[in-house]
Design a protein around this motif. Structure first.
Motif, PDB file in Angstrom:
ATOM      1  N   LEU A  74     196.840  34.210 -98.933  1.00 23.34           N
ATOM      2  CA  LEU A  74     196.218  34.987-100.022  1.00 23.34           C
ATOM      3  C   LEU A  74     194.845  35.541 -99.632  1.00 23.34           C
ATOM      4  O   LEU A  74     194.328  36.447-100.273  1.00 23.34           O
ATOM      5  CB  LEU A  74     196.094  34.116-101.281  1.00 23.34           C
ATOM      6  N   LYS A 128     194.475  15.770-109.459  1.00 23.13           N
ATOM      7  CA  LYS A 128     194.684  17.189-109.768  1.00 23.13           C
ATOM      8  C   LYS A 128     196.134  17.597-109.490  1.00 23.13           C
ATOM      9  O   LYS A 128     196.717  18.403-110.219  1.00 23.13           O
ATOM     10  CB  LYS A 128     193.748  18.049-108.909  1.00 23.13           C
ATOM     11  N   PRO A 170     191.055  28.313 -99.751  1.00 25.64           N
ATOM     12  CA  PRO A 170     190.136  29.272 -99.113  1.00 25.64           C
ATOM     13  C   PRO A 170     189.893  28.962 -97.632  1.00 25.64           C
ATOM     14  O   PRO A 170     189.038  29.600 -97.016  1.00 25.64           O
ATOM     15  CB  PRO A 170     188.853  29.122 -99.925  1.00 25.64           C
ATOM     16  N   ARG A 209     195.057  18.012-101.996  1.00 24.68           N
ATOM     17  CA  ARG A 209     194.267  16.909-101.434  1.00 24.68           C
ATOM     18  C   ARG A 209     193.754  15.943-102.487  1.00 24.68           C
ATOM     19  O   ARG A 209     193.233  14.891-102.156  1.00 24.68           O
ATOM     20  CB  ARG A 209     193.088  17.482-100.647  1.00 24.68           C
ATOM     21  N   GLY A 269     196.552  38.796 -97.832  1.00 25.04           N
ATOM     22  CA  GLY A 269     196.298  38.903 -99.270  1.00 25.04           C
ATOM     23  C   GLY A 269     195.877  40.277 -99.763  1.00 25.04           C
ATOM     24  O   GLY A 269     195.709  40.466-100.968  1.00 25.04           O
ATOM     25  N   ASN A 320     196.347  23.764-104.913  1.00 28.97           N
ATOM     26  CA  ASN A 320     196.799  23.664-106.305  1.00 28.97           C
ATOM     27  C   ASN A 320     195.721  24.138-107.267  1.00 28.97           C
ATOM     28  O   ASN A 320     195.473  23.541-108.306  1.00 28.97           O
ATOM     29  CB  ASN A 320     197.233  22.222-106.628  1.00 28.97           C
ATOM     30  N   GLY A 321     195.055  25.241-106.901  1.00 29.86           N
ATOM     31  CA  GLY A 321     194.047  25.831-107.783  1.00 29.86           C
ATOM     32  C   GLY A 321     194.637  26.960-108.607  1.00 29.86           C
ATOM     33  O   GLY A 321     195.847  27.017-108.856  1.00 29.86           O
ATOM     34  N   GLY A 322     193.775  27.896-109.024  1.00 33.27           N
ATOM     35  CA  GLY A 322     194.198  28.980-109.908  1.00 33.27           C
ATOM     36  C   GLY A 322     195.216  29.907-109.278  1.00 33.27           C
ATOM     37  O   GLY A 322     196.244  30.232-109.904  1.00 33.27           O
ATOM     38  N   ALA A 323     194.966  30.338-108.049  1.00 33.98           N
ATOM     39  CA  ALA A 323     195.890  31.287-107.411  1.00 33.98           C
ATOM     40  C   ALA A 323     197.244  30.643-107.160  1.00 33.98           C
ATOM     41  O   ALA A 323     198.285  31.310-107.236  1.00 33.98           O
ATOM     42  CB  ALA A 323     195.280  31.790-106.106  1.00 33.98           C
ATOM     43  N   LEU A 380     196.054  41.886-103.684  1.00 29.25           N
ATOM     44  CA  LEU A 380     194.854  42.364-104.377  1.00 29.25           C
ATOM     45  C   LEU A 380     195.080  43.780-104.928  1.00 29.25           C
ATOM     46  O   LEU A 380     194.774  44.078-106.091  1.00 29.25           O
ATOM     47  CB  LEU A 380     193.667  42.360-103.406  1.00 29.25           C
ATOM     48  N   THR A 384     197.119  29.070-100.352  1.00 30.63           N
ATOM     49  CA  THR A 384     196.292  29.471-101.502  1.00 30.63           C
ATOM     50  C   THR A 384     194.954  28.749-101.467  1.00 30.63           C
ATOM     51  O   THR A 384     194.222  28.786-102.457  1.00 30.63           O
ATOM     52  CB  THR A 384     196.999  29.188-102.852  1.00 30.63           C
TER      53      THR A 384
HETATM   54  P1  NAP Z   1     190.570  27.572-106.572  1.00 31.78           P
HETATM   55  O1  NAP Z   1     191.056  27.599-107.969  1.00 31.78           O
HETATM   56  O2  NAP Z   1     189.213  27.047-106.276  1.00 31.78           O
HETATM   57  O3  NAP Z   1     191.655  26.699-105.720  1.00 31.78           O
HETATM   58  C1  NAP Z   1     191.489  26.426-104.356  1.00 31.78           C
HETATM   59  C2  NAP Z   1     192.482  25.342-103.917  1.00 31.78           C
HETATM   60  O4  NAP Z   1     192.278  25.117-102.526  1.00 31.78           O
HETATM   61  C3  NAP Z   1     192.284  24.002-104.629  1.00 31.78           C
HETATM   62  O5  NAP Z   1     193.519  23.362-104.773  1.00 31.78           O
HETATM   63  C4  NAP Z   1     191.414  23.242-103.635  1.00 31.78           C
HETATM   64  O6  NAP Z   1     191.576  21.859-103.703  1.00 31.78           O
HETATM   65  C5  NAP Z   1     191.981  23.734-102.312  1.00 31.78           C
HETATM   66  N1  NAP Z   1     191.025  23.611-101.235  1.00 31.78           N
HETATM   67  C6  NAP Z   1     189.773  24.114-101.185  1.00 31.78           C
HETATM   68  N2  NAP Z   1     189.196  23.795-100.007  1.00 31.78           N
HETATM   69  C7  NAP Z   1     190.098  23.054 -99.322  1.00 31.78           C
HETATM   70  C8  NAP Z   1     190.079  22.404 -98.060  1.00 31.78           C
HETATM   71  N3  NAP Z   1     189.011  22.455 -97.266  1.00 31.78           N
HETATM   72  N4  NAP Z   1     191.179  21.728 -97.677  1.00 31.78           N
HETATM   73  C9  NAP Z   1     192.267  21.656 -98.476  1.00 31.78           C
HETATM   74  N5  NAP Z   1     192.340  22.240 -99.689  1.00 31.78           N
HETATM   75  C10 NAP Z   1     191.268  22.939-100.107  1.00 31.78           C
HETATM   76  O7  NAP Z   1     190.603  29.017-105.912  1.00 31.78           O
HETATM   77  P2  NAP Z   1     191.679  30.194-106.205  1.00 31.78           P
HETATM   78  O8  NAP Z   1     191.179  31.084-107.252  1.00 31.78           O
HETATM   79  O9  NAP Z   1     193.013  29.558-106.371  1.00 31.78           O
HETATM   80  O10 NAP Z   1     191.596  31.032-104.828  1.00 31.78           O
HETATM   81  C11 NAP Z   1     192.085  30.455-103.647  1.00 31.78           C
HETATM   82  C12 NAP Z   1     192.121  31.493-102.521  1.00 31.78           C
HETATM   83  O11 NAP Z   1     193.019  32.557-102.854  1.00 31.78           O
HETATM   84  C13 NAP Z   1     190.770  32.165-102.225  1.00 31.78           C
HETATM   85  O12 NAP Z   1     190.676  32.331-100.841  1.00 31.78           O
HETATM   86  C14 NAP Z   1     190.892  33.501-102.924  1.00 31.78           C
HETATM   87  O13 NAP Z   1     190.089  34.490-102.314  1.00 31.78           O
HETATM   88  C15 NAP Z   1     192.360  33.798-102.728  1.00 31.78           C
HETATM   89  N6  NAP Z   1     192.890  34.714-103.748  1.00 31.78           N
HETATM   90  C16 NAP Z   1     193.396  35.910-103.341  1.00 31.78           C
HETATM   91  C17 NAP Z   1     193.925  36.769-104.262  1.00 31.78           C
HETATM   92  C18 NAP Z   1     194.489  38.084-103.822  1.00 31.78           C
HETATM   93  O14 NAP Z   1     194.667  38.989-104.655  1.00 31.78           O
HETATM   94  N7  NAP Z   1     194.799  38.249-102.542  1.00 31.78           N
HETATM   95  C19 NAP Z   1     193.949  36.418-105.633  1.00 31.78           C
HETATM   96  C20 NAP Z   1     193.425  35.168-106.015  1.00 31.78           C
HETATM   97  C21 NAP Z   1     192.900  34.319-105.059  1.00 31.78           C
HETATM   98  P3  NAP Z   1     190.815  20.965-104.817  1.00 31.78           P
HETATM   99  O15 NAP Z   1     191.403  21.353-106.134  1.00 31.78           O
HETATM  100  O16 NAP Z   1     191.120  19.577-104.405  1.00 31.78           O
HETATM  101  O17 NAP Z   1     189.360  21.335-104.712  1.00 31.78           O
END
Ligand code: NAP
Length: 285
Positions: free
Chosen positions: A229, A160, A200, A156, A252, A132-135, A256, A198
């Motif tokens: 992703l 949030k 990492p 988790r 992903g 539930n982050g940005g992506a 991109l 979504t």
């Molecule tokens: P983000 O804002 O940091 O969000 C990450 C999410 O994953 C949060 O909800 C986080 O939970 C959760 N998380 C992190 N580690 C975890 C774990 N060990 N177990 C369970 N949940 C976990 O990051 P984002 O910008 O959304 O990016 C997320 C992924 O998408 C990255 O791998 C990024 O490279 C990829 N992405 C790819 C593209 C593309 O164009 N293909 C575009 C954007 C992003 P909490 O909030 O509880 O910390």
């Protein structure tokens, strides 16, 4: 070739060293023969406002944003698209006679490979989104655009998760999300037509990890779509396990490429050679 007339585009992030955007954008720019260059701008979080003022001063035409700036840029802009307002994140900004405008092309990037599948009856399908982050926000907006019947988010952090759910209640897009903790994953996976990672988890160098273990994948419907992703490695363990269950796997990289192509089209106002952008990354990988 960079000349006195060359116009500036770029990506603002912190860190930004690992971004693949300069490679694919400059490949397209060279192919089109237009007088632009796309460069990385490493900008620390507390420097975004001054960098932004500087961009105007030096005539930057447009830029992408990545972590940690996608939300922070919003209050600085003159215009923000309805989509970016709903997502709560801007990844593409351009300058015009209306000032600086921002939108979100991650949603179009996420949707592009799904639209190519010609998957029938999206309005009857169920999405399960891990993280539930940005992506995740762009993915939710994409699922809403497809008209999916149900959108379930697994996270988790209960606080949030609840904030995430509430943030969509007054959205300009018709979106209702249901939120769950990871203990509820098993029954959700059995219902999923589209399962999206979504988080990492599984990203290089931790390539032996998956947000869903082999046991939980056993419930996945054959023919469901598993979408990760992450684009390094290709495929992730998550996608390998899903494929073992007969799922259609999407990584992903195409998201991109397609979000980048959509941004470049906004800046250049002409058709973009997506295959050139794709090829530049596949060779570079
Ligand atoms: P983000 O804002 O940091 O969000 C990450 C999410 O994953 C949060 O909800 C986080 O939970 C959760 N998380 C992190 N580690 C975890 C774990 N060990 N177990 C369970 N949940 C976990 O990051 P984002 O910008 O959304 O990016 C997320 C992924 O998408 C990255 O791998 C990024 O490279 C990829 N992405 C790819 C593209 C593309 O164009 N293909 C575009 C954007 C992003 P909490 O909030 O509880 O910390």
């Amino acid at each position: 070739m960079i000349k006195g007339t060359t116009k500036l585009l770029g990506i603002v992030g912190y860190p930004v060293e690992h971004s693949m955007s300069p490679i694919m954008h400059n490949a397209a720019i060279a192919h089109l023969g237009v007088d632009y260059v796309y460069v990385p701008f490493p900008v620390a979080p507390d420097q975004l406002a001054s960098a932004y003022r500087g961009f105007q001063a030096i005539g930057v035409q447009g830029f992408n944003l990545t972590i940690p700036h996608k939300q922070a840029i919003i209050p600085l802009l003159d215009n923000v698209s309805k989509l970016a307002t709903a997502v709560g994140a801007v990844n593409t900004v351009w300058y015009s006679d209306k000032g600086w405008s921002g939108t979100n092309t991650d949603v179009a990037g996420f949707l592009a490979p799904l639209k190519d599948l010609n998957f029938p009856n999206w309005h009857e399908k169920i999405a399960v989104i891990l993280g539930n982050g940005g992506a995740s926000r762009a993915v939710v907006a994409g699922c809403a655009e497809l008209g999916m019947a149900e959108i379930h988010i697994v996270g988790r952090n209960p606080q949030k998760l609840e904030e995430f759910r509430q943030s969509w209640l007054h959205s300009p897009l018709p979106i209702k999300v249901n939120v769950h903790n990871w203990q509820e994953l098993n029954p959700l996976i059995k219902q999923a037509d589209l399962l999206v990672n979504t988080t990492p988890v599984g990203m290089s160098p931790h390539i032996d990890r998956s947000p869903v273990d082999a046991e939980n994948f056993e419930g996945l419907k054959s023919g469901a779509i598993a979408y990760d992703l992450i684009y390094t490695p290709r495929p992730t363990r998550f996608l390998q396990l899903a494929k073992n269950q007969g799922a259609v796997a999407i990584d992903g990289l195409e998201m991109l490429i397609q979000q980048g192509a959509a941004a470049l089209e906004i800046w250049l106002q002409q058709p973009i050679p997506i295959s050139v952008m794709r090829q530049s990354l596949i060779i570079d990988n």
